[in-house]
Design a protein around this motif. Structure first.
Motif, short mmCIF file in Angstrom:
data_model
loop_
_atom_site.label_atom_id
_atom_site.label_comp_id
_atom_site.label_asym_id
_atom_site.label_seq_id
_atom_site.Cartn_x
_atom_site.Cartn_y
_atom_site.Cartn_z
N ALA A 84 0.86 -1.20 0.00
CA ALA A 84 0.00 0.00 0.00
C ALA A 84 0.89 1.24 0.00
O ALA A 84 1.74 1.40 0.89
CB ALA A 84 -0.91 0.00 1.22
N ARG A 85 0.66 2.12 -0.99
CA ARG A 85 1.53 3.28 -1.12
C ARG A 85 0.78 4.59 -1.31
O ARG A 85 1.40 5.65 -1.38
CB ARG A 85 2.48 3.08 -2.32
CG ARG A 85 3.33 1.82 -2.23
CD ARG A 85 4.35 1.73 -3.34
NE ARG A 85 5.27 0.62 -3.15
CZ ARG A 85 6.47 0.53 -3.69
NH1 ARG A 85 6.90 1.50 -4.48
NH2 ARG A 85 7.24 -0.50 -3.47
N ASP A 86 -0.55 4.56 -1.40
CA ASP A 86 -1.29 5.77 -1.70
C ASP A 86 -1.52 6.58 -0.43
O ASP A 86 -1.00 6.26 0.65
CB ASP A 86 -2.62 5.42 -2.38
CG ASP A 86 -3.49 4.53 -1.52
OD1 ASP A 86 -3.09 4.22 -0.38
OD2 ASP A 86 -4.56 4.12 -1.98
N VAL A 87 -2.33 7.64 -0.52
CA VAL A 87 -2.52 8.56 0.60
C VAL A 87 -3.23 7.90 1.78
O VAL A 87 -3.14 8.38 2.91
CB VAL A 87 -3.31 9.80 0.15
CG1 VAL A 87 -2.50 10.61 -0.84
CG2 VAL A 87 -4.65 9.41 -0.46
N SER A 88 -3.95 6.79 1.53
CA SER A 88 -4.66 6.11 2.63
C SER A 88 -3.85 4.99 3.25
O SER A 88 -4.36 4.29 4.13
CB SER A 88 -5.99 5.56 2.11
OG SER A 88 -5.78 4.57 1.13
N SER A 89 -2.61 4.79 2.81
CA SER A 89 -1.83 3.64 3.28
C SER A 89 -1.38 3.77 4.73
O SER A 89 -0.96 2.79 5.34
CB SER A 89 -0.61 3.43 2.39
OG SER A 89 0.20 4.60 2.35
#
Length: 653
Positions: A84-89
């Motif tokens: 997971a690498r997005d803003v919610s990770s």
């Protein structure tokens, strides 16, 4: 393979830190971010599922800015397995920090845990426990871990993309949700309360409280006051319940009246039981409470009497063979008594379903008989024309042929119906309830009598065998797999038709798998049927076709629609050829091979519309370990419910 997704979150200070931050996406904001954190270090944190390596910031003006790993000393690209690498990770770390700060203002210190049940990614679930009242929250930030609703000590809080069905909302009255909103380089937590037929109301953490009954928001109190009954699953016991009942005696009469007005039998019955067990009928307002209790009990008796009359009318309509009345009463019975039926009510409803299915089958036969087949001109090949015998001389008269007896249209239609019923009995006698077999035999007898002289001696003998067949007392389980040394089963009393001979096999056909049912057709019938069907797909072509079908079915679920094989062929073009029925089972088995047991099959979106071959989808369900009713009408009803669940699930996918 190297993961090229851009990293948007990191932790401060060290690889083991739980202090998250989010990188600004715009270049103008990144300059201010670098100035603010010029003394800090950024890390691909272990609690983020990262490698523990140090990160740097990358500024771009033509695309979004992001974190990046420091280059490897060997010059090779850095390998990181972070998923997971997005803003919610890093949302689980933001939730942890927000909950800790919120609890500190109330002089509490909770414990945090990041479980990974079933190998779920870290951060999918956050467990928060408070020792002072023994309550805990399980925050589901994604759908990877399904919520558990029957754990009294652990209350689920769902992320915005975690689905919840209407039945759960009705049973629990409400569920809590959580969302995180961007605020600069941080994420702020909001708690929402969702109720059936009500929009979700959102609140800050400061507006919420953690009590001995669970998490409470201002919306929860309004929902409880509107329902005017105690909250579910948190009923007090012992002496405290008696004291609470005595303190609320003036409200019990209003609660009973509100429950009766709601029209819910289950709610009224539960409230009556609670009032009787609480001892409220012995208090100062005992007369008022007793009067309201008697009125509620009288209402329950009236509802039970109306329910009995409904099933009596349904039973009478089936005996009188009034299809429209049966259909209307059965729909009413399913709406008012769909889950808690008695054995007698189940028998009446099943007889109604069988009657409607018989009427549907008869209507299909009449429609087919009313539309005779269109015969085009017979075309002869050049070879056939060359082999045709020469024409007789003009002077010789043709030899007269005996005239064939004319057959009435009604006899021909009855004869076709009789053949269809015989075929259906051969195929389905051992797989459907005995009540449906008897209905088919009755229809067979009527069709044979109407066919008259068209019935051949062999057909007459088979009809007689079905009529003389003894009733099946107990349905035998179908064994779809045969051991290598076992001999093939012969004809039974339930299957009067003759099975195929042992020595006769079809060439060019794929070997039957364990999930495919046996047939009792003769080799000639099997060869003729196989010739009219498309060729089987090669084994290596099934998976590409399944991938294309799976994508189309997911798209249909997101659009809250259903589909069919013809529509899929128009949509997918050459990616979906015309399939043999056995290949349809193979393709759909691959489509739903990874569907979790708690979710409906994607193939339901096709099955609900394909009324011509329900057995195909029952074979598929048996292969995937799912239960599907044998009756096509009941199976269609279940598929319709599964379609609604799929639409609900794919709203968030």
């Amino acid at each position: 393979m190297r993961d090229r997704r851009q990293i948007q979150t990191a932790v401060l200070g060290s690889a083991e830190s739980d202090d998250p931050l989010m990188l600004p996406l715009e270049a103008i904001e990144l300059d201010a971010f670098r100035h603010q954190h010029q003394q800090d270090t950024f890390w691909c944190g272990v609690l983020l599922g990262g490698c523990g390596g140090q990160l740097t910031t990358k500024l771009y003006t033509d695309r979004v800015c992001h974190f990046a790993h420091h280059p490897d000393p060997s010059g090779q690209p850095h390998e990181c397995s972070r998923r997971a690498r997005d803003v919610s990770s890093a949302d689980h770390l933001y939730v942890k920090n927000a909950a800790a700060a919120w609890s500190a203002t109330r002089s509490h210190q909770p414990r945090f845990h990041y479980p990974q049940p079933g190998g779920a990614p870290i951060g999918s679930v956050v467990d928060i426990a408070w020792e002072h009242h023994g309550r805990a929250l399980r925050v589901h930030l994604g759908p990877a871990v399904p919520p558990v609703w029957d754990d009294d000590g652990m209350e689920p809080v769902l992320g915005v993309d975690v689905p919840v069905d209407d039945e759960t909302l009705v049973r629990r009255w409400y569920v809590h949700r959580i969302r995180l909103d961007n605020a600069g380089t941080a994420r702020h937590v909001r708690i929402g309360t969702e109720a059936f037929a009500r929009p979700t109301r959102w609140f800050t953490l400061e507006q919420c409280e953690m009590t001995a009954q669970g998490l409470r928001t201002p919306a929860v109190e309004r929902i409880i006051r509107a329902r005017r009954t105690p909250p579910p699953r948190h009923a007090a016991t012992g002496r405290s319940s008696a004291l609470d009942a005595k303190a609320h005696e003036p409200d019990l009469k209003a609660q009973l009246e509100a429950a009766v007005r709601s029209g819910s039998v289950a709610a009224v019955a539960a409230l009556c039981h609670d009032v009787k067990s609480s001892g409220a009928t012995n208090g100062d307002n005992a007369a008022q409470v007793e009067s309201a209790l008697q009125e509620a009990q009288q209402w329950l008796d009236d509802q039970a009497r109306q329910r009995q009359e409904l099933f009596d009318q349904l039973d009478a309509a089936v005996r009188e063979r009034k299809a429209s009345t049966v259909r209307a009463l059965l729909a009413q019975a399913d709406g008012t008594a769909g889950s808690d039926r008695s054995r007698t009510e189940d028998a009446v409803a099943h007889a109604a379903v069988m009657f409607l299915e018989e009427q549907k089958r008869a209507a299909r036969w009449e429609h087919r008989d009313a539309a005779p087949p269109v015969r085009g001109p017979k075309l002869r090949s050049p070879r056939a024309r060359a082999a045709r015998p020469p024409q007789q001389p003009a002077g010789r008269l043709p030899i007269p042929q005996p005239a064939k007896a004319k057959v009435s249209a009604s006899e021909a239609a009855a004869h076709r119906r009789m053949r269809d019923i015989l075929w259906e009995l051969r195929l389905r006698a051992n797989k459907v309830p005995e009540l449906e077999v008897r209905a088919l035999v009755r229809s067979l007898t009527q069709a044979a009598a109407a066919a008259g002289s068209q019935v051949t001696p062999a057909q007459r003998g088979e009809v007689d065998r079905w009529v003389a067949r003894p009733p099946r007392r107990r349905p035998e389980p179908q064994s779809h797999a045969t051991s290598p040394g076992a001999a093939p089963a012969g004809p039974t009393a339930d299957s009067p038709s003759h099975p195929a001979r042992d020595g006769e096999k079809q060439s060019g056909r794929r070997r039957q798998t364990a999930s495919e049912p046996r047939t009792d057709r003769s080799p000639r019938q099997q060869t003729a049927k196989a010739a009219s069907r498309p060729d089987r797909l090669p084994a290596d072509a099934v998976i590409p076709v399944a991938d294309a079908v799976r994508g189309a079915l997911k798209k249909a679920a997101r659009e809250r629609t259903t589909t069919s094989w013809s529509r899929l062929r128009r949509q997918l073009g050459s990616a979906l050829p015309v399939l043999h029925p056995d290949d349809r089972v193979e393709v759909l088995a691959q489509v739903d091979a990874k569907t979790v047991p708690d979710e409906p099959l994607l193939s339901t979106l096709i099955a609900v519309n394909d009324t011509s071959s329900p057995k195909l989808y029952q074979r598929l369900a048996a292969r995937l370990g799912r239960d599907v009713p044998l009756s096509p009408l009941v199976a269609t009803s279940q598929w319709q419910k599964d379609v609604l669940k799929l639409h609900q699930l794919y709203r968030y996918r």
